[in-house]
Design a protein around this motif. Structure first.
Motif, mmCIF file in Angstrom:
data_model
loop_
_atom_site.group_PDB
_atom_site.id
_atom_site.type_symbol
_atom_site.label_atom_id
_atom_site.label_comp_id
_atom_site.label_asym_id
_atom_site.label_seq_id
_atom_site.Cartn_x
_atom_site.Cartn_y
_atom_site.Cartn_z
ATOM 1 N N THR A 32 0.841 -1.190 0.000
ATOM 2 C CA THR A 32 0.000 0.000 0.000
ATOM 3 C C THR A 32 0.882 1.247 0.000
ATOM 4 N N THR A 33 0.243 2.384 0.061
ATOM 5 C CA THR A 33 0.966 3.652 0.144
ATOM 6 C C THR A 33 0.844 4.199 1.560
ATOM 7 N N PRO A 34 1.744 5.079 1.952
ATOM 8 C CA PRO A 34 1.620 5.687 3.279
ATOM 9 C C PRO A 34 0.292 6.417 3.471
ATOM 10 N N THR A 35 -0.209 7.078 2.435
ATOM 11 C CA THR A 35 -1.470 7.807 2.524
ATOM 12 C C THR A 35 -2.640 6.858 2.754
ATOM 13 N N ALA A 36 -2.684 5.767 2.013
ATOM 14 C CA ALA A 36 -3.782 4.801 2.160
ATOM 15 C C ALA A 36 -3.729 4.113 3.524
ATOM 16 N N LEU A 37 -2.536 3.772 3.993
ATOM 17 C CA LEU A 37 -2.420 3.141 5.309
ATOM 18 C C LEU A 37 -2.834 4.110 6.406
ATOM 19 N N ALA A 38 -2.452 5.368 6.289
ATOM 20 C CA ALA A 38 -2.851 6.378 7.277
ATOM 21 C C ALA A 38 -4.369 6.535 7.306
ATOM 22 N N ALA A 39 -5.012 6.503 6.132
ATOM 23 C CA ALA A 39 -6.471 6.610 6.071
ATOM 24 C C ALA A 39 -7.131 5.406 6.734
ATOM 25 N N LEU A 40 -6.589 4.211 6.524
ATOM 26 C CA LEU A 40 -7.129 3.010 7.159
ATOM 27 C C LEU A 40 -6.990 3.093 8.677
ATOM 28 N N ILE A 41 -5.824 3.485 9.149
ATOM 29 C CA ILE A 41 -5.606 3.608 10.597
ATOM 30 C C ILE A 41 -6.534 4.653 11.194
ATOM 31 N N HIS A 42 -6.676 5.786 10.527
ATOM 32 C CA HIS A 42 -7.558 6.849 11.014
ATOM 33 C C HIS A 42 -9.013 6.371 11.081
ATOM 34 N N SER A 43 -9.473 5.692 10.036
ATOM 35 C CA SER A 43 -10.849 5.177 10.017
ATOM 36 C C SER A 43 -11.077 4.149 11.113
ATOM 37 N N THR A 44 -10.080 3.298 11.335
ATOM 38 C CA THR A 44 -10.191 2.278 12.375
ATOM 39 C C THR A 44 -10.273 2.917 13.762
ATOM 40 N N LYS A 45 -9.387 3.878 14.026
ATOM 41 C CA LYS A 45 -9.395 4.554 15.319
ATOM 42 C C LYS A 45 -10.687 5.333 15.546
ATOM 43 N N ALA A 46 -11.283 5.851 14.478
ATOM 44 C CA ALA A 46 -12.513 6.624 14.591
ATOM 45 C C ALA A 46 -13.746 5.727 14.716
ATOM 46 N N GLY A 47 -13.566 4.403 14.572
ATOM 47 C CA GLY A 47 -14.681 3.472 14.716
ATOM 48 C C GLY A 47 -15.524 3.312 13.468
ATOM 49 N N ARG A 48 -15.090 3.847 12.347
ATOM 50 C CA ARG A 48 -15.889 3.766 11.129
ATOM 51 C C ARG A 48 -15.915 2.375 10.513
ATOM 52 N N LEU A 49 -15.072 1.496 10.993
ATOM 53 C CA LEU A 49 -15.035 0.138 10.451
ATOM 54 C C LEU A 49 -15.597 -0.890 11.422
#
Length: 66
Positions: free
Chosen positions: A43-60
């Motif tokens: 993956t890319t750093p941007t995509a991984l950061a978005a996944l981590i952010h979404s996970t921490k925010a509870g969106r997943l």
């Protein structure tokens, strides 16, 4: 690929459930799990950061629920 390219996550305390990360360049991040070391996600750093952010925010949290 040599073993020194991979770093084990500090959150992977158990020997059989480890996440490894490798960043061969500034545009690529590779992930693998200790039980399936030949399966590598790229993956890319941007995509991984978005996944981590979404996970921490509870969106997943409810992903996959009907």
């Amino acid at each position: 690929m040599s073993t020194h390219d991979w770093r084990k996550s500090s959150y992977s305390a158990e020997a059989n459930a480890c996440l490894y990360v490798s960043a061969p360049d500034s545009a690529t991040i590779r992930l693998r799990e200790s039980d399936e070391p030949d399966t590598i996600l790229t993956t890319t750093p941007t995509a991984l950061a978005a996944l981590i952010h979404s996970t921490k925010a509870g969106r997943l949290d409810r992903l996959g629920e009907g």
